[in-house]
Design a protein around this motif. Structure first.
Motif, PDB file in Angstrom:
ATOM      1  N   TRP A   1       0.622  -1.256   0.044  1.00  0.00           N
ATOM      2  CA  TRP A   1      -0.011   0.030   0.079  1.00  0.00           C
ATOM      3  C   TRP A   1       0.864   1.245   0.041  1.00  0.00           C
ATOM      4  CZ3 TRP A   1      -3.911  -1.492   4.387  1.00  0.00           C
ATOM      5  CH2 TRP A   1      -4.686  -2.401   3.839  1.00  0.00           C
ATOM      6  N   TYR A   2       1.978   1.165   0.377  1.00  0.00           N
ATOM      7  CA  TYR A   2       3.048   2.316   0.594  1.00  0.00           C
ATOM      8  C   TYR A   2       4.353   2.189  -0.115  1.00  0.00           C
ATOM      9  CZ  TYR A   2      -0.440   3.535   4.333  1.00  0.00           C
ATOM     10  OH  TYR A   2      -1.788   3.818   4.941  1.00  0.00           O
ATOM     11  N   LYS A   3       4.135   1.665  -1.272  1.00  0.00           N
ATOM     12  CA  LYS A   3       5.010   1.280  -2.114  1.00  0.00           C
ATOM     13  C   LYS A   3       5.026   2.084  -3.457  1.00  0.00           C
ATOM     14  CE  LYS A   3       8.477  -2.166  -4.130  1.00  0.00           C
ATOM     15  NZ  LYS A   3       8.731  -3.631  -4.373  1.00  0.00           N
ATOM     16  N   PHE A   4       5.705   3.116  -3.718  1.00  0.00           N
ATOM     17  CA  PHE A   4       5.496   4.115  -4.667  1.00  0.00           C
ATOM     18  C   PHE A   4       6.818   4.155  -5.592  1.00  0.00           C
ATOM     19  CE2 PHE A   4       3.501   5.860  -1.053  1.00  0.00           C
ATOM     20  CZ  PHE A   4       2.070   5.664  -1.164  1.00  0.00           C
ATOM     21  N   GLU A   5       6.489   3.892  -6.797  1.00  0.00           N
ATOM     22  CA  GLU A   5       7.531   4.032  -7.878  1.00  0.00           C
ATOM     23  C   GLU A   5       8.616   3.056  -7.462  1.00  0.00           C
ATOM     24  OE1 GLU A   5       8.427   8.155  -8.455  1.00  0.00           O
ATOM     25  OE2 GLU A   5       6.650   8.757  -9.337  1.00  0.00           O
ATOM     26  N   GLY A   6       8.320   2.237  -6.967  1.00  0.00           N
ATOM     27  CA  GLY A   6       9.434   0.880  -6.659  1.00  0.00           C
ATOM     28  C   GLY A   6      10.162   1.210  -5.400  1.00  0.00           C
ATOM     29  N   GLU A   7       9.451   2.225  -4.714  1.00  0.00           N
ATOM     30  CA  GLU A   7      10.432   2.415  -3.455  1.00  0.00           C
ATOM     31  C   GLU A   7       9.450   2.107  -2.244  1.00  0.00           C
ATOM     32  OE1 GLU A   7      12.770   6.056  -1.116  1.00  0.00           O
ATOM     33  OE2 GLU A   7      12.403   6.179  -3.206  1.00  0.00           O
ATOM     34  N   GLN A   8      10.158   1.498  -1.397  1.00  0.00           N
ATOM     35  CA  GLN A   8       9.087   1.047  -0.204  1.00  0.00           C
ATOM     36  C   GLN A   8       9.100   2.358   0.751  1.00  0.00           C
ATOM     37  OE1 GLN A   8       6.967  -1.777   0.718  1.00  0.00           O
ATOM     38  NE2 GLN A   8       6.273  -0.240   2.089  1.00  0.00           N
ATOM     39  N   HIS A   9       8.044   2.940   1.240  1.00  0.00           N
ATOM     40  CA  HIS A   9       7.941   3.951   2.094  1.00  0.00           C
ATOM     41  C   HIS A   9       8.113   3.405   3.559  1.00  0.00           C
ATOM     42  CE1 HIS A   9       7.251   7.492  -0.407  1.00  0.00           C
ATOM     43  NE2 HIS A   9       7.781   6.623  -1.210  1.00  0.00           N
ATOM     44  N   GLN A  10       8.593   4.162   4.549  1.00  0.00           N
ATOM     45  CA  GLN A  10       8.552   3.999   6.111  1.00  0.00           C
ATOM     46  C   GLN A  10       7.011   3.651   6.483  1.00  0.00           C
ATOM     47  OE1 GLN A  10      11.245   3.834   8.560  1.00  0.00           O
ATOM     48  NE2 GLN A  10       9.451   2.723   9.050  1.00  0.00           N
ATOM     49  N   VAL A  11       6.969   2.696   7.015  1.00  0.00           N
ATOM     50  CA  VAL A  11       5.497   2.458   7.656  1.00  0.00           C
ATOM     51  C   VAL A  11       5.930   1.765   9.045  1.00  0.00           C
ATOM     52  CG1 VAL A  11       4.449   1.779   5.599  1.00  0.00           C
ATOM     53  CG2 VAL A  11       5.435  -0.264   6.764  1.00  0.00           C
ATOM     54  N   ALA A  12       4.910   1.855   9.735  1.00  0.00           N
ATOM     55  CA  ALA A  12       4.557   1.099  11.109  1.00  0.00           C
ATOM     56  C   ALA A  12       3.936  -0.214  11.223  1.00  0.00           C
ATOM     57  CB  ALA A  12       4.306   2.196  12.450  1.00  0.00           C
ATOM     58  N   ILE A  13       4.245  -1.132  11.476  1.00  0.00           N
ATOM     59  CA  ILE A  13       3.486  -2.465  11.319  1.00  0.00           C
ATOM     60  C   ILE A  13       2.663  -2.469  12.628  1.00  0.00           C
ATOM     61  CG2 ILE A  13       3.348  -4.909  11.270  1.00  0.00           C
ATOM     62  CD1 ILE A  13       5.853  -4.579   9.452  1.00  0.00           C
ATOM     63  N   ALA A  14       1.360  -2.652  12.888  1.00  0.00           N
ATOM     64  CA  ALA A  14       0.493  -2.658  14.219  1.00  0.00           C
ATOM     65  C   ALA A  14       0.073  -4.151  14.416  1.00  0.00           C
ATOM     66  CB  ALA A  14      -0.424  -1.758  14.256  1.00  0.00           C
ATOM     67  N   LEU A  15       0.219  -4.716  15.516  1.00  0.00           N
ATOM     68  CA  LEU A  15      -0.083  -5.806  15.823  1.00  0.00           C
ATOM     69  C   LEU A  15      -1.040  -5.972  17.140  1.00  0.00           C
ATOM     70  CD1 LEU A  15       3.401  -7.612  15.553  1.00  0.00           C
ATOM     71  CD2 LEU A  15       1.273  -7.721  13.717  1.00  0.00           C
ATOM     72  N   HIS A  16      -2.095  -7.165  17.226  1.00  0.00           N
ATOM     73  CA  HIS A  16      -2.611  -7.222  18.669  1.00  0.00           C
ATOM     74  C   HIS A  16      -1.513  -7.929  19.703  1.00  0.00           C
ATOM     75  CE1 HIS A  16      -6.594  -6.528  17.406  1.00  0.00           C
ATOM     76  NE2 HIS A  16      -6.394  -6.595  16.399  1.00  0.00           N
ATOM     77  N   GLY A  17      -0.825  -8.687  19.051  1.00  0.00           N
ATOM     78  CA  GLY A  17       0.139  -9.571  20.038  1.00  0.00           C
ATOM     79  C   GLY A  17      -0.380 -10.805  20.664  1.00  0.00           C
ATOM     80  N   ASP A  18      -1.471 -11.118  20.548  1.00  0.00           N
ATOM     81  CA  ASP A  18      -2.431 -12.006  21.251  1.00  0.00           C
ATOM     82  C   ASP A  18      -1.687 -13.418  21.052  1.00  0.00           C
ATOM     83  OD1 ASP A  18      -4.179 -10.313  22.389  1.00  0.00           O
ATOM     84  OD2 ASP A  18      -5.766 -10.702  21.013  1.00  0.00           O
ATOM     85  N   SER A  19      -1.272 -13.838  19.994  1.00  0.00           N
ATOM     86  CA  SER A  19      -0.936 -15.152  19.395  1.00  0.00           C
ATOM     87  C   SER A  19       0.573 -15.360  19.713  1.00  0.00           C
ATOM     88  CB  SER A  19      -1.000 -15.324  17.984  1.00  0.00           C
ATOM     89  OG  SER A  19      -2.342 -15.110  17.648  1.00  0.00           O
ATOM     90  N   TYR A  20       1.246 -14.463  20.300  1.00  0.00           N
ATOM     91  CA  TYR A  20       2.842 -14.574  20.567  1.00  0.00           C
ATOM     92  C   TYR A  20       3.186 -14.256  22.093  1.00  0.00           C
ATOM     93  CZ  TYR A  20       2.379 -14.440  15.539  1.00  0.00           C
ATOM     94  OH  TYR A  20       1.977 -14.797  14.198  1.00  0.00           O
TER      95      TYR A  20
END
Length: 474
Positions: A365-384
């Protein structure tokens, strides 16, 4: 452990610009035998600026130079320096957020306001901070009831709904006191396009340049007030209602008992003016009178909130900031981080058999013109929860986020559960201690949100964050 940080709020609105400074009191509320739990336990306003008319260089541009002079003068009056400010927000609201140079002005003002201040705007966030800044959430908590809050400014009406103190809904309408302007010659100087469309649908003949007529303007104001009623479920929604919605309306399912108002028009609702209805060069007085004459104040019980015209700026300075949990991890000082988009995994996507593909897919979703932009990955964490689970999660994130690492992005993980420190340490070790990692817990976000992350406070144990639902309206 107690700590006090200084927060600034700057609201550059359709009609007015204001600034406030507040102190946020941070304290560890856990016992000495528990994992630290650091919360904001008190918010104290220490300075309120004068209220200025927002300077515009044209109908489509903000006068950035004059705005800068206003803010720097207020800093001088408050006897505070930018490096003494820890966090806060610059909010460009209402019609002003749609000016051509709004985003550039916000970024520039974030820098002069203080290096840890962020620039934000957007109707959902505006609704939330105005409602909280006014104190509508506290009213609903004290009365154990549902309160609808209308923040009526010059260009928009931001709506928030609180149930027993909790925010349950937001909405926004293009209804405001300066959507029709009157010049010194007594003629209509400006009509907002959406109000012109409304007038045409209701067969009200109005145009720019015509001599002002109170009776005629009362007709269009009646229709504007009726749209407010439609938003709260007091009138049947017609086709004109959809034209006035800015982003979305509140649900019809709320059992609303009380109503509160803030913004410039609010003062005129609670303290009516009847002498010169055009003293402000707009329809703000007529709009307030229309609300008073309507049955809004009969169907819902009105309560005057703690703040009215200053609600948004107080919300920006004192209520935008959240605090992370205390079991966090970061390997060096790369703060502040601003406007980081979030990809959020659902509980199903977070399961071991799905998580790799889910992260890879959403990163695109946040990859533009072949470049991956900075993102934050959000998790619940329940399964880990076990060591093996966290090790698996670390290895999966590293492999799935290859593109982030390739473009020197920080691995930023937001988890709701208390696993951030363990996960962050594992990630950093698995990356052979040569890539930046930030893991923060106790943060709940959603897809499409953005996050700003300030300098660590409380001896580096917690991080101030601002979660933003929308950045700039289009």
């Amino acid at each position: 452990m107690k700590e006090i940080i200084t927060s600034v709020g700057i609201d550059i609105g359709t009609t007015t610009t204001q600034l406030i400074l507040s102190r946020l009191h941070i304290e560890n509320i856990a016992s000495m035998f528990q994992v630290p739990k650091i919360n904001i336990v008190d918010r104290e306003i220490i300075y309120r600026s004068n209220i200025y008319f927002t300077p515009l260089s044209s109908r489509t541009e903000i006068d950035a130079d004059k705005l800068k002079q206003i803010i720097l003068a207020e800093y001088k009056n408050a006897k505070i320096k930018t490096d003494e400010i820890n966090t806060g927000a610059v909010i460009i609201t209402g019609e002003t957020s749609r000016k051509k140079n709004a985003e550039a002005v916000a970024k520039a003002f974030a820098e002069i306001a203080g290096s840890f201040v962020v620039a934000t705007a957007g109707p959902d966030l505006e609704s939330i901070i105005a409602g909280r800044g006014a104190g509508a959430d506290k009213i609903s908590e004290e009365k154990h009831s549902t309160v609808v809050h209308f923040d009526i400014g010059g260009g928009t009406t931001n709506i928030s709904v609180f149930k027993k103190g909790e925010l349950v809904d937001t909405g926004c309408l293009d209804i405001g006191g300066r959507l029709i302007k009157i010049n010194s010659r007594g003629c209509i100087d400006y009509i907002a396009p959406k109000i012109m469309t409304l007038a045409n649908k209701k067969n009200i003949e109005i145009y720019e340049g015509m001599p002002v007529s109170t009776a005629l303007l009362e007709k269009i104001v009646f229709e504007m007030v009726n749209i407010l009623k439609m938003s709260a479920g007091l009138s049947i929604q017609d086709d004109s209602f959809a034209d006035i919605i800015t982003n979305h309306n509140i649900s019809k399912e709320h059992n609303i008992e009380y109503v509160t108002f803030s913004g410039g028009v609010a003062d005129l609702v609670y303290e009516p003016e009847n002498e010169d209805v055009f003293k402000y060069g707009d329809i703000g007085v007529l709009l307030a009178q229309g609300i008073i004459k309507s049955d809004i104040l009969e169907k819902f019980r009105p309560v005057k909130p703690i703040e009215t015209i200053r609600a948004t700026v107080i919300g920006a300075g004192a209520h935008t900031v959240n605090i992370s949990g205390s079991t966090i991890f970061y390997n060096r000082h790369f703060f502040p981080l601003k406007n980081i988009p979030i990809i959020k995994l659902s509980l199903k996507e977070e399961k071991k058999e799905n998580i790799f593909k889910s992260i890879k897919r959403k990163l695109k979703w946040y990859k533009f013109e072949g470049e991956q932009h900075q993102v934050a990955i959000a998790l619940h964490g329940d399964s880990y929860s076990s060591f093996n689970d966290i090790k698996y999660l670390s290895e999966t994130i590293i492999e799935a986020a290859k593109e982030v690492r390739k473009h020197n992005g920080i691995i930023i993980i937001l988890v709701e559960k208390d696993i951030a420190k363990a996960l962050g340490q594992t990630l950093y070790c698995d990356l052979e201690c040569n890539h930046d990692v930030l893991c923060v817990d106790s943060i709940s976000v959603d897809n499409g949100d953005y996050i700003d992350i300030g300098n660590p406070v409380a001896d580096g144990n917690v991080i101030p964050v601002i979660i933003k639902t929308l950045i700039f309206k289009t």
